[in-house]
Design a protein around this motif. Structure first.
Motif, PDB file in Angstrom:
ATOM      1  N   ASP A 267       1.043  -1.557  -0.179  1.00 51.59           N
ATOM      2  CA  ASP A 267      -0.381   0.402  -0.048  1.00 51.59           C
ATOM      3  C   ASP A 267       1.054   1.205  -0.381  1.00 51.59           C
ATOM      4  O   ASP A 267       1.183   1.700  -1.248  1.00 51.59           O
ATOM      5  CB  ASP A 267      -0.722   0.116   1.082  1.00 51.59           C
ATOM      6  N   CYS A 268       1.562   1.715   1.471  1.00 55.93           N
ATOM      7  CA  CYS A 268       2.276   2.406   0.758  1.00 55.93           C
ATOM      8  C   CYS A 268       3.919   2.774   0.244  1.00 55.93           C
ATOM      9  O   CYS A 268       3.891   3.558  -0.123  1.00 55.93           O
ATOM     10  CB  CYS A 268       2.671   2.571   3.037  1.00 55.93           C
ATOM     11  N   GLU A 269       3.899   1.519  -0.011  1.00 54.77           N
ATOM     12  CA  GLU A 269       5.549   1.792  -0.695  1.00 54.77           C
ATOM     13  C   GLU A 269       6.733   2.093   0.500  1.00 54.77           C
ATOM     14  O   GLU A 269       7.444   3.267  -1.003  1.00 54.77           O
ATOM     15  CB  GLU A 269       5.109   2.140  -1.966  1.00 54.77           C
ATOM     16  N   CYS A 273       2.992   0.639   6.334  1.00 55.70           N
ATOM     17  CA  CYS A 273       1.807   0.094   6.975  1.00 55.70           C
ATOM     18  C   CYS A 273       2.196  -1.397   7.018  1.00 55.70           C
ATOM     19  O   CYS A 273       1.909  -2.132   7.858  1.00 55.70           O
ATOM     20  CB  CYS A 273       0.867  -0.162   5.469  1.00 55.70           C
ATOM     21  N   GLY A 274       3.246  -2.140   6.595  1.00 54.89           N
ATOM     22  CA  GLY A 274       3.478  -3.815   6.875  1.00 54.89           C
ATOM     23  C   GLY A 274       2.752  -4.308   5.955  1.00 54.89           C
ATOM     24  O   GLY A 274       3.521  -5.946   6.512  1.00 54.89           O
ATOM     25  N   CYS A 276       3.822  -5.570   3.029  1.00 52.92           N
ATOM     26  CA  CYS A 276       4.392  -5.761   2.141  1.00 52.92           C
ATOM     27  C   CYS A 276       5.384  -6.707   2.744  1.00 52.92           C
ATOM     28  O   CYS A 276       6.852  -6.969   2.287  1.00 52.92           O
ATOM     29  CB  CYS A 276       5.222  -5.031   0.940  1.00 52.92           C
ATOM     30  N   CYS A 308       9.060  -3.381   0.165  1.00 50.64           N
ATOM     31  CA  CYS A 308       9.145  -1.785  -0.345  1.00 50.64           C
ATOM     32  C   CYS A 308      10.211  -0.700  -0.594  1.00 50.64           C
ATOM     33  O   CYS A 308      10.501  -0.566  -1.320  1.00 50.64           O
ATOM     34  CB  CYS A 308       7.546  -1.144  -0.410  1.00 50.64           C
TER      35      CYS A 308
HETATM   36  S1  FES Z   1       3.991  -0.868   1.597  1.00 56.31           S
HETATM   37 FE1  FES Z   1       3.368  -0.236   3.169  1.00 56.31          FE
HETATM   38  S2  FES Z   1       5.503  -1.357   4.054  1.00 56.31           S
HETATM   39 FE2  FES Z   1       4.926  -1.707   2.095  1.00 56.31          FE
END
Ligand code: FES
Length: 332
Positions: A267-269, A273-274, A276, A308
């Motif tokens: 999500d956040c890349e 967010c954790g 990935c 990410c």
């Molecule tokens: S996509 Fe959110 S921590 Fe990697």
């Protein structure tokens, strides 16, 4: 698979340089501006090796006042190519941007706020400091960079904040002392920080060591730079019987997607967010955990990593992408 990716056509209206290596971009979305809060960001589509990728940039002024989405981009010649692409654009060029998102929400509840900016990390804090000041809140903005020439928006901030803006030029030996700074804060103060990982970890460690609540430590990440330089590395995806190389200018998540590994959520890349996170079964070299999702203690186990942003330095990885555990991150 991403949980969201909605991009709208836009036009680059103008650019101007505001510091050594920092350029402001005024972007006008074709279908109109959306309101946003201080500290919000937009995602911008960039082309790297003719492939679309996405980068997040804080909005540095209120779009309702400027009539554009205004972002500041640091030129990173040794980066992954996103900033080089944007710096190659000229007024009139087309691009695609997301609507503003607010994941670094500014709270007006605390009587005192400490804002700490490192380098290009000034971008979200610029608008937040001005908003807090106009709301009559007590604040200090501490801004550190290698040289005065690399600091953006100093004149505007100094005019508005006076001596509540303090500059720390590391090239001149001026260092922040997180412990002493936090000791001076009111018990119910909040801290907002955006800057390199080392700066954030130094303040987070001092914050928690003094028994301050984690929820009053607010941070934003940008282009997560790590402890170690980027190097190419080989990956074996054990559950897919798949081997490939992650290029020096590519993230592990991008490489997984490029090789059709579509079972990694993201999500956040930005390492926040954790979503990935993947299992690390084996590795050589040193794992460079660049996320802010796992605590320093969790990172020492080297059994999970955020695809990410995190990578291995001068080594290889054997991973398993099939386990979608709901990890619990955050400081401990
Ligand atoms: S996509 Fe959110 S921590 Fe990697």
């Amino acid at each position: 698979m991403a949980t969201h990716q909605q991009f709208n056509p836009a036009r680059l209206v103008a650019t101007h340089d505001v510091a050594d290596g920092i350029r402001v971009f005024d972007i006008e979305p074709v279908d109109g501006l959306r309101p946003h809060a201080p500290g919000s960001h937009i995602d911008v589509e960039v082309l790297v090796d003719d492939r679309p990728q996405y980068r997040s940039f804080s909005l540095i002024d209120n779009a309702a006042e400027t009539g554009v989405y205004r972002i500041a981009v640091k030129d990173r010649p040794d980066g992954h190519g996103g900033s080089r692409y944007l710096w190659s654009l000229v007024a009139g060029d087309r691009l695609r941007v997301s609507d503003p998102k607010d994941r670094f929400a500014l709270s007006y509840r605390a009587p005192e706020a400490l804002l700490v900016a490192g380098g290009i990390g000034i971008t979200p804090l610029y608008g937040m400091a001005r908003a807090l000041n106009r709301a009559g809140r007590r604040l200090r903005l501490l801004y550190t960079a290698r040289s005065r020439e690399e600091m953006a928006f100093v004149d505007e901030l100094a005019a508005e904040l006076g001596d509540r803006l303090e500059l720390f030029v590391t090239g001149a030996g001026q260092r922040l002392d997180p412990g002493a700074i936090i000791n001076d804060l009111a018990a119910d103060a909040e801290l907002y920080i955006c800057g390199p990982q080392s700066l954030r970890e130094a303040f987070l460690g001092a914050w928690l060591a003094r028994g301050r609540p984690a929820e009053r430590f607010r941070f934003e990440t940008f282009a997560s730079s790590g402890r170690l330089p980027d190097t190419a590395f080989n990956v074996r995806v054990a559950n897919r019987d798949l081997d490939f190389t992650v290029a020096q200018d590519q993230s592990l998540l991008d490489a997984l997607r490029a090789h059709g590994v579509d079972d990694v959520l993201y999500d956040c890349e930005h390492g926040e967010c954790g979503l990935c996170t993947i299992d690390v079964l084996e590795h050589s070299g040193e794992l460079d955990h660049r996320d802010v999702f796992y605590s320093p203690r969790q990172k020492t186990t080297d059994t999970r990593m955020c695809a990410c942003v995190s990578r291995v330095h001068n080594g290889h990885l054997v991973i398993d992408t099939s386990r979608h555990a709901v990890d619990t991150g955050r400081p401990d």
